[in-house]
Design an enzyme around this catalytic site. Structure first.
Site, PDB file in Angstrom:
ATOM      1  N   HIS A 324       6.560  31.577  31.439  1.00 42.23           N
ATOM      2  CA  HIS A 324       7.412  32.706  31.082  1.00 42.23           C
ATOM      3  C   HIS A 324       6.611  33.963  30.767  1.00 42.23           C
ATOM      4  O   HIS A 324       7.106  35.073  30.967  1.00 42.23           O
ATOM      5  CB  HIS A 324       8.298  32.349  29.881  1.00 42.23           C
ATOM      6  N   GLY A 325       5.406  33.816  30.273  1.00 44.20           N
ATOM      7  CA  GLY A 325       4.629  35.004  29.961  1.00 44.20           C
ATOM      8  C   GLY A 325       3.205  34.675  29.561  1.00 44.20           C
ATOM      9  O   GLY A 325       2.944  33.632  28.954  1.00 44.20           O
TER      10      GLY A 325
END
Length: 474
Positions: A324-325
């Site tokens: 996600h990041g």
């Protein structure tokens, strides 16, 4: 270009649909591909050539793999995986690793590293997963490779799903890439249009309204933040990210249906979950299934000893957080959910059976806490914010000054999120758009509701400058 922009709503989408519907059947794929290339080029022209080059290499590697035998087959598969994962690693994680290496070097007394920041191509996480699923599905014999490069390019680049999913696995639309006549009906087009407008309304009328207040609260100086206000910001963001992301998925699924594609569902009322395990069966469903089938099961799945099973669960969710990041707060978010999935296995699932519907409350609160890790700018900021949430001082004046529009939107978001806890409501939601042929009364009702919601949403888009999309950076 995001789906909720004036450029997309009033120019790109109407023009594209007009050309697509007027095109003869044999040219529809060409129209869809050209439209998808233009859509991607608008926001990522600098990366288009690199992206197309990777698609060409992947296509021919898999053709060679399909014709090979034994160890040669595995070499071609490995090459394809390394190509795709390598691109993702470089563009998404180079800055993260170099930044952390620089901090370690500085802490040990050395000089900081200097490098040119790597720019993240739009949608790279999603189309990387789709290239991987194509390679692995062909290797496993689930599907034969596509003969046409242009069909393969369309599968990867089809614009409704390209930026933020759903993650469509190759075998789910392999046949539709060549023949969509079974889904090319007026009922499907009407249902797709309504689904698109529902998603647009969720995004601009609910997510954006909550997002403005959530952003303001998360940006406050810790000294100005009270525990009630911190909780309110976290809850507002909890609903914002759901209506933002599920709204975008609805829009993608709706456009797909108008084109004759049947994309998989991506959300199913996640906030009525009675455990974190159930939450991940309802939230970002296509990502959860991808992680299960292409990572968790190959690691041994449920067929291993308990200690290994828990390690596998945690590994999968650490990687999910990192996907996600590229920041420590995303890793912490993945570890947080992995911990509660393990606790589910140990005893919480039994607890949820004992509590029944009441187990929705602790599951929702756990999810809210997790979203703080996801929303914060850094891990230290997340921990500071959580520290405020769990302080014991609760000043009565801290929630004064919030607009009636915000409270109304928050109440509407909560109602829409939790009403499916009633079994009849959930069954109605799952079935009311699937009936074919669609009854005339339902078609008229959907048409009128579509017009009203579109006018409200369009007026917001035209008049407001606040129109973020949370998952656009992934």
């Amino acid at each position: 270009m995001v789906f909720s922009s004036t450029l997309f709503l009033f120019y790109f989408l109407p023009g594209f649909l007009l050309l697509y519907f007027l095109a003869p059947t044999r040219l529809k794929n060409a129209v869809a591909l050209i439209g998808s290339l233009l859509f991607y080029a608008w926001g990522g022209l600098n990366f288009l050539a690199l992206f197309l080059g990777s698609v060409v290499l992947n296509f021919y590697l898999i053709r060679l793999m399909d014709a090979a035998m034994g160890w040669q087959k595995r070499i071609y598969l490995t090459s394809s995986i390394l190509l795709n994962v390598g691109m993702l690693f470089y563009f998404k994680y180079a800055n993260f690793f170099l930044g952390n290496l620089s901090e370690v070097k500085t802490a040990l007394g050395g000089e900081a590293l200097h490098w040119q920041q790597v720019v993240l191509p739009i949608g790279i996480s999603f189309f990387t997963f789709e290239k991987l699923t194509y390679s692995i599905d062909v290797y496993r014999g689930v599907n034969r490779p596509l003969r046409s490069f242009w069909d393969f390019l369309l599968y990867i680049m089809l614009f409704p799903k390209m930026i933020a999913g759903p993650i469509v696995r190759f075998h789910e639309i392999a046949e539709q890439l060549q023949d969509r006549s079974a889904f090319d009906t007026v009922d499907q087009k009407l249902a797709g249009l309504f689904r698109f407008v529902i998603g647009l309304a969720k995004k601009v009328l609910i997510a954006n309204a909550l997002g403005q207040e959530a952003d303001r609260i998360f940006q406050l100086n810790p000294a100005e933040l009270s525990a009630p206000l911190a909780w309110l910001g976290a809850v507002a963001y909890t609903f914002q990210i759901y209506f933002d992301f599920s709204g975008y998925s609805d829009m993608a699924i709706g456009i797909g249906r108008m084109l004759g594609f049947q994309f998989p569902e991506n959300f199913n009322n996640p906030y009525i979950s009675r455990s974190i395990t159930e939450f991940w069966q309802r939230w970002h469903i296509t990502l959860g299934r991808w992680m299960r089938d292409y990572l968790y099961i190959p690691l041994g799945g449920n067929r291993v000893k308990p200690a290994r099973l828990y390690l596998n669960l945690w590994t999968v969710f650490l990687l999910s957080g990192f996907w996600h990041g590229a920041a420590w707060n995303f890793v912490a978010w993945g570890a947080f959910h992995g911990l509660f999935l393990i606790l589910d296995r140990l005893f919480q699932l039994r607890l949820s059976r004992l509590l029944g519907p009441l187990s929705i409350v602790p599951t929702f609160l756990i999810t809210v806490v997790g979203w703080v890790l996801f929303r914060a700018e850094s891990l230290s900021a997340a921990l500071a914010y959580l520290g405020t949430m769990f302080r014991l001082d609760w000043p009565s004046h801290s929630l004064v000054g919030l607009s009636p529009e915000f409270w109304t939107t928050l109440g509407l978001a909560a109602t829409l999120s939790f009403m499916a806890a009633l079994p009849r409501v959930e069954r109605w939601e799952l079935g009311w758009l699937t009936a074919e042929p669609m009854p005339l009364r339902r078609a008229i009702g959907l048409g009128l509701l579509t017009v009203v919601l579109f006018l409200l949403s369009a007026s917001y888009v035209v008049s407001s400058t606040f129109n973020p999309f949370i998952y656009f950076r992934f």
